[in-house]
Design a protein around this motif. Structure first.
Motif, mmCIF file in Angstrom:
data_model
loop_
_atom_site.group_PDB
_atom_site.id
_atom_site.type_symbol
_atom_site.label_atom_id
_atom_site.label_comp_id
_atom_site.label_asym_id
_atom_site.label_seq_id
_atom_site.Cartn_x
_atom_site.Cartn_y
_atom_site.Cartn_z
ATOM 1 N N GLY A 8 8.521 -84.758 -46.293
ATOM 2 C CA GLY A 8 9.488 -84.016 -45.492
ATOM 3 C C GLY A 8 10.535 -84.931 -44.895
ATOM 4 N N LYS A 9 10.113 -86.097 -44.442
ATOM 5 C CA LYS A 9 11.062 -87.068 -43.880
ATOM 6 C C LYS A 9 12.019 -87.552 -44.965
ATOM 7 C CE LYS A 9 8.071 -88.459 -40.134
ATOM 8 N NZ LYS A 9 7.392 -89.509 -39.406
ATOM 9 N N GLN A 10 11.501 -87.771 -46.161
ATOM 10 C CA GLN A 10 12.362 -88.188 -47.262
ATOM 11 C C GLN A 10 13.369 -87.088 -47.599
ATOM 12 O OE1 GLN A 10 9.282 -89.162 -50.086
ATOM 13 N NE2 GLN A 10 9.344 -91.333 -49.549
ATOM 14 N N ARG A 11 12.916 -85.841 -47.614
ATOM 15 C CA ARG A 11 13.814 -84.704 -47.860
ATOM 16 C C ARG A 11 14.899 -84.633 -46.790
ATOM 17 N NH1 ARG A 11 9.557 -81.961 -49.084
ATOM 18 N NH2 ARG A 11 9.356 -80.870 -47.112
ATOM 19 N N ALA A 12 14.479 -84.814 -45.525
ATOM 20 C CA ALA A 12 15.431 -84.757 -44.409
ATOM 21 C C ALA A 12 16.498 -85.841 -44.547
ATOM 22 C CB ALA A 12 14.693 -84.895 -43.079
ATOM 23 N N VAL A 13 16.103 -87.046 -44.926
ATOM 24 C CA VAL A 13 17.071 -88.132 -45.115
ATOM 25 C C VAL A 13 18.029 -87.781 -46.245
ATOM 26 C CG1 VAL A 13 17.311 -90.547 -45.863
ATOM 27 C CG2 VAL A 13 15.653 -89.949 -44.090
ATOM 28 N N ARG A 14 17.508 -87.207 -47.325
ATOM 29 C CA ARG A 14 18.369 -86.810 -48.448
ATOM 30 C C ARG A 14 19.406 -85.777 -47.995
ATOM 31 N NH1 ARG A 14 14.729 -85.263 -51.841
ATOM 32 N NH2 ARG A 14 14.846 -83.066 -51.320
ATOM 33 N N VAL A 15 18.953 -84.773 -47.240
ATOM 34 C CA VAL A 15 19.867 -83.733 -46.761
ATOM 35 C C VAL A 15 20.901 -84.335 -45.806
ATOM 36 C CG1 VAL A 15 20.010 -81.616 -45.375
ATOM 37 C CG2 VAL A 15 18.232 -81.846 -47.112
ATOM 38 N N LEU A 16 20.463 -85.194 -44.902
ATOM 39 C CA LEU A 16 21.396 -85.837 -43.968
ATOM 40 C C LEU A 16 22.421 -86.683 -44.722
ATOM 41 C CD1 LEU A 16 18.899 -86.755 -41.128
ATOM 42 C CD2 LEU A 16 20.856 -85.200 -40.919
ATOM 43 N N ARG A 17 21.980 -87.394 -45.754
ATOM 44 C CA ARG A 17 22.916 -88.191 -46.565
ATOM 45 C C ARG A 17 23.938 -87.279 -47.240
ATOM 46 N NH1 ARG A 17 23.295 -88.927 -51.665
ATOM 47 N NH2 ARG A 17 21.160 -88.292 -52.107
ATOM 48 N N GLU A 18 23.442 -86.177 -47.835
ATOM 49 C CA GLU A 18 24.342 -85.242 -48.518
ATOM 50 C C GLU A 18 25.385 -84.653 -47.572
ATOM 51 O OE1 GLU A 18 21.538 -82.479 -50.169
ATOM 52 O OE2 GLU A 18 20.983 -83.834 -51.805
ATOM 53 N N ARG A 19 25.034 -84.528 -46.298
ATOM 54 C CA ARG A 19 25.945 -83.948 -45.310
ATOM 55 C C ARG A 19 26.799 -84.987 -44.602
ATOM 56 N NH1 ARG A 19 21.889 -79.218 -43.056
ATOM 57 N NH2 ARG A 19 21.647 -78.258 -45.101
ATOM 58 N N GLY A 20 26.688 -86.238 -45.024
ATOM 59 C CA GLY A 20 27.551 -87.285 -44.489
ATOM 60 C C GLY A 20 27.080 -87.934 -43.210
ATOM 61 N N ALA A 21 25.839 -87.715 -42.825
ATOM 62 C CA ALA A 21 25.341 -88.263 -41.560
ATOM 63 C C ALA A 21 25.411 -89.783 -41.515
ATOM 64 C CB ALA A 21 23.902 -87.814 -41.317
ATOM 65 N N PHE A 22 25.231 -90.437 -42.648
ATOM 66 C CA PHE A 22 25.153 -91.893 -42.632
ATOM 67 C C PHE A 22 26.519 -92.564 -42.648
ATOM 68 C CE2 PHE A 22 21.022 -90.413 -44.050
ATOM 69 C CZ PHE A 22 20.252 -90.963 -43.031
ATOM 70 N N GLY A 23 27.565 -91.761 -42.604
ATOM 71 C CA GLY A 23 28.903 -92.291 -42.424
ATOM 72 C C GLY A 23 29.249 -92.464 -40.954
ATOM 73 N N LEU A 24 28.396 -91.953 -40.082
ATOM 74 C CA LEU A 24 28.627 -92.043 -38.638
ATOM 75 C C LEU A 24 28.086 -93.353 -38.088
ATOM 76 C CD1 LEU A 24 27.587 -88.388 -37.776
ATOM 77 C CD2 LEU A 24 29.911 -89.291 -37.931
ATOM 78 N N ARG A 25 28.725 -93.856 -37.062
ATOM 79 C CA ARG A 25 28.343 -95.113 -36.435
ATOM 80 C C ARG A 25 26.916 -95.056 -35.895
ATOM 81 N NH1 ARG A 25 29.251 -97.449 -31.206
ATOM 82 N NH2 ARG A 25 29.459 -99.694 -31.417
ATOM 83 N N LYS A 26 26.130 -96.086 -36.177
ATOM 84 C CA LYS A 26 24.748 -96.246 -35.717
ATOM 85 C C LYS A 26 23.840 -95.103 -36.170
ATOM 86 C CE LYS A 26 25.799 -99.173 -31.806
ATOM 87 N NZ LYS A 26 25.524 -99.490 -30.431
ATOM 88 N N SER A 27 24.215 -94.423 -37.247
ATOM 89 C CA SER A 27 23.439 -93.266 -37.687
ATOM 90 C C SER A 27 22.056 -93.643 -38.201
ATOM 91 C CB SER A 27 24.201 -92.483 -38.755
ATOM 92 O OG SER A 27 24.498 -93.322 -39.853
ATOM 93 N N VAL A 28 21.924 -94.766 -38.898
ATOM 94 C CA VAL A 28 20.618 -95.129 -39.446
ATOM 95 C C VAL A 28 19.611 -95.339 -38.314
ATOM 96 C CG1 VAL A 28 19.320 -96.850 -40.770
ATOM 97 C CG2 VAL A 28 21.527 -96.034 -41.610
ATOM 98 N N SER A 29 20.017 -96.047 -37.272
ATOM 99 C CA SER A 29 19.116 -96.265 -36.129
ATOM 100 C C SER A 29 18.765 -94.954 -35.444
ATOM 101 C CB SER A 29 19.757 -97.205 -35.113
ATOM 102 O OG SER A 29 19.880 -98.490 -35.647
ATOM 103 N N SER A 30 19.750 -94.093 -35.283
ATOM 104 C CA SER A 30 19.514 -92.817 -34.610
ATOM 105 C C SER A 30 18.610 -91.906 -35.427
ATOM 106 C CB SER A 30 20.846 -92.122 -34.325
ATOM 107 O OG SER A 30 21.629 -92.909 -33.460
ATOM 108 N N VAL A 31 18.839 -91.862 -36.736
ATOM 109 C CA VAL A 31 17.980 -91.042 -37.601
ATOM 110 C C VAL A 31 16.564 -91.624 -37.623
ATOM 111 C CG1 VAL A 31 17.579 -90.289 -39.989
ATOM 112 C CG2 VAL A 31 19.869 -90.099 -38.986
ATOM 113 N N ALA A 32 16.451 -92.941 -37.673
ATOM 114 C CA ALA A 32 15.126 -93.574 -37.639
ATOM 115 C C ALA A 32 14.381 -93.188 -36.364
ATOM 116 C CB ALA A 32 15.259 -95.093 -37.740
ATOM 117 N N ASP A 33 15.073 -93.205 -35.238
ATOM 118 C CA ASP A 33 14.435 -92.811 -33.976
ATOM 119 C C ASP A 33 13.993 -91.350 -34.022
ATOM 120 O OD1 ASP A 33 14.708 -95.310 -32.825
ATOM 121 O OD2 ASP A 33 16.586 -94.820 -31.813
ATOM 122 N N ALA A 34 14.842 -90.484 -34.563
ATOM 123 C CA ALA A 34 14.492 -89.062 -34.647
ATOM 124 C C ALA A 34 13.299 -88.834 -35.569
ATOM 125 C CB ALA A 34 15.695 -88.246 -35.127
ATOM 126 N N LEU A 35 13.214 -89.627 -36.646
ATOM 127 C CA LEU A 35 12.098 -89.507 -37.590
ATOM 128 C C LEU A 35 10.830 -90.173 -37.072
ATOM 129 C CD1 LEU A 35 14.004 -90.349 -40.890
ATOM 130 C CD2 LEU A 35 12.902 -88.164 -40.377
#
Length: 168
Positions: free
Chosen positions: A125-152
């Protein structure tokens, strides 16, 4: 006591295949019977303290003999049986840092769609969530990887690992 070691070997090569020294370090950790999580910027190894402490010199030696110029190590306590690095107990789940409004909305949308907080999802599920977030452009945002990691409830290395699996 269950421990987790996060180690990096340098030099980094950026894009492309991981350097031989990183592969050698991961192989040494796996041969020692440790659980490993391999990412582009480092490797996590988990296990019982005695097993982990016995393996650390072997891991460092393998990396250096395979061409690393430096090995950096962090060791921390972990809970036994966790399959994700740095998973947080349910009561502590959720982002530890303030998220941008756009990223917070993207994460909230994915949580609604998946029917659970990101930190409560299983590994798939976490892998799916990362895929969906990537598809929606989440990782183009500043500090997004750290923030997504914290949320996961995982490390940045795990998020990068999930992203790299999608790219392969």
């Amino acid at each position: 006591m269950w421990l987790e070691a996060e180690f990096t070997s340098e030099p980094f090569h950026g894009e492309g295949s991981p350097p031989e020294h990183a592969l050698a370090a991961r192989a040494a950790a796996a041969e020692a019977g440790l659980e490993t999580d391999f990412g582009p910027f480092g490797t996590l190894a988990r296990g019982e303290s005695e097993q982990l402490f016995d393996a650390l010199p072997v891991i460092a030696q393998a990396a250096l003999e395979a061409g690393a110029t430096q090995v950096t190590l962090q060791v921390r306590r972990a809970e036994p049986g966790r399959t994700e690095a740095n998973e947080k107990p349910a009561e502590a789940a959720g982002p530890a840092v303030e998220l941008t409004d756009a990223l917070a909305r993207l994460i909230a949308d994915v949580e609604r769609e998946m029917g659970a907080k990101l930190g409560e999802l299983d590994r798939a599920g976490k892998q799916r969530a990362v895929r969906v977030l990537r598809e929606r452009g989440a990782f183009g945002l500043r500090k997004s990887v750290s923030s997504v990691a914290d949320a996961l409830g995982v490390t940045r290395f795990t998020v990068y690992n999930y992203l790299n699996r999608e790219a392969d």
